[in-house]
Motif scaffolding. Structure first.
Motif, mmCIF file in Angstrom:
data_model
loop_
_atom_site.group_PDB
_atom_site.id
_atom_site.type_symbol
_atom_site.label_atom_id
_atom_site.label_comp_id
_atom_site.label_asym_id
_atom_site.label_seq_id
_atom_site.Cartn_x
_atom_site.Cartn_y
_atom_site.Cartn_z
ATOM 1 N N ASP A 168 49.788 51.002 33.477
ATOM 2 C CA ASP A 168 49.795 50.571 34.868
ATOM 3 C C ASP A 168 50.426 49.183 34.862
ATOM 4 N N ASN B 26 49.124 45.481 35.686
ATOM 5 C CA ASN B 26 47.727 45.602 36.105
ATOM 6 C C ASN B 26 46.810 45.800 34.899
ATOM 7 N N THR C 129 43.799 48.234 33.260
ATOM 8 C CA THR C 129 43.155 49.546 33.277
ATOM 9 C C THR C 129 41.831 49.413 32.537
#
Length: 179
Positions: A98, A101, A103
């Protein structure tokens, strides 16, 4: 008191310079040969510690996000401590990317292979170019993590090597000034 000659000082500085270059070279070679990011922690799964949370912070740019992931592996800790290459795998999972970002996945006694009061070595691995950092945390406290500052495993070693050299230079300067 001993007087240090300019020759002694030049020799000491040359020696420290060679040490700095050698440290930088060794760290660069080690970083170039390391294609995978890896971190691991020992956890004991109890009512007080579950869930075990594994977090992966992904770099903003990942070359092939569709084919990039991290692997979370729970090993039997006793076996891992004796022979990590042949330790029993209790659970293995994959974390998809991701980009840019974080996870997070949680693991507990309801996961197949994990038993209450079991002691495990949790290992997170993946491509160094994709993972900025990873951490393993239980419900009781933060267990650990590695922050690489941009995904390059060599960065930490290079800084440590330079810090050692800096301390040596300062120590040498103190000794020279004291005498």
């Amino acid at each position: 008191m001993r007087n240090h000659s300019l020759k002694d000082t030049a020799f000491l500085l040359a020696l420290l310079l060679v040490a700095a270059i050698a440290t930088a070279g060794v760290v660069s070679v080690a970083g170039a040969q390391t294609a995978d990011y890896s971190t691991n922690e020992t956890v004991t799964l109890t009512n007080e510690t579950e869930p075990i949370t594994v977090s992966v912070v992904w770099n903003e740019t990942i070359d092939d996000p569709a084919n990039t992931s991290a692997t979370v592996t729970f090993y039997n800790e006793t076996e891992y401590a004796n022979d990590s290459a042949n330790a029993t795998i209790a659970l293995e999972d994959t974390i998809g990317t991701d980009a840019g970002n974080t996870t997070e996945l949680e693991y507990n006694q309801s996961d197949t292979g994990l038993d209450l009061d079991g002691e495990y070595r949790v290992v997170v691995t993946g491509p160094d170019s994709a993972i900025e950092s990873a951490s393993i945390e239980d419900n009781s406290s933060f267990l650990g993590g590695v922050f690489t500052g941009g995904g390059n495993l060599g960065d930490g070693g290079m800084l440590a090597g330079l810090a050692v050299i800096a301390v040596a230079v300062i120590g040498a300067a103190v000794v020279l000034m004291r005498d």
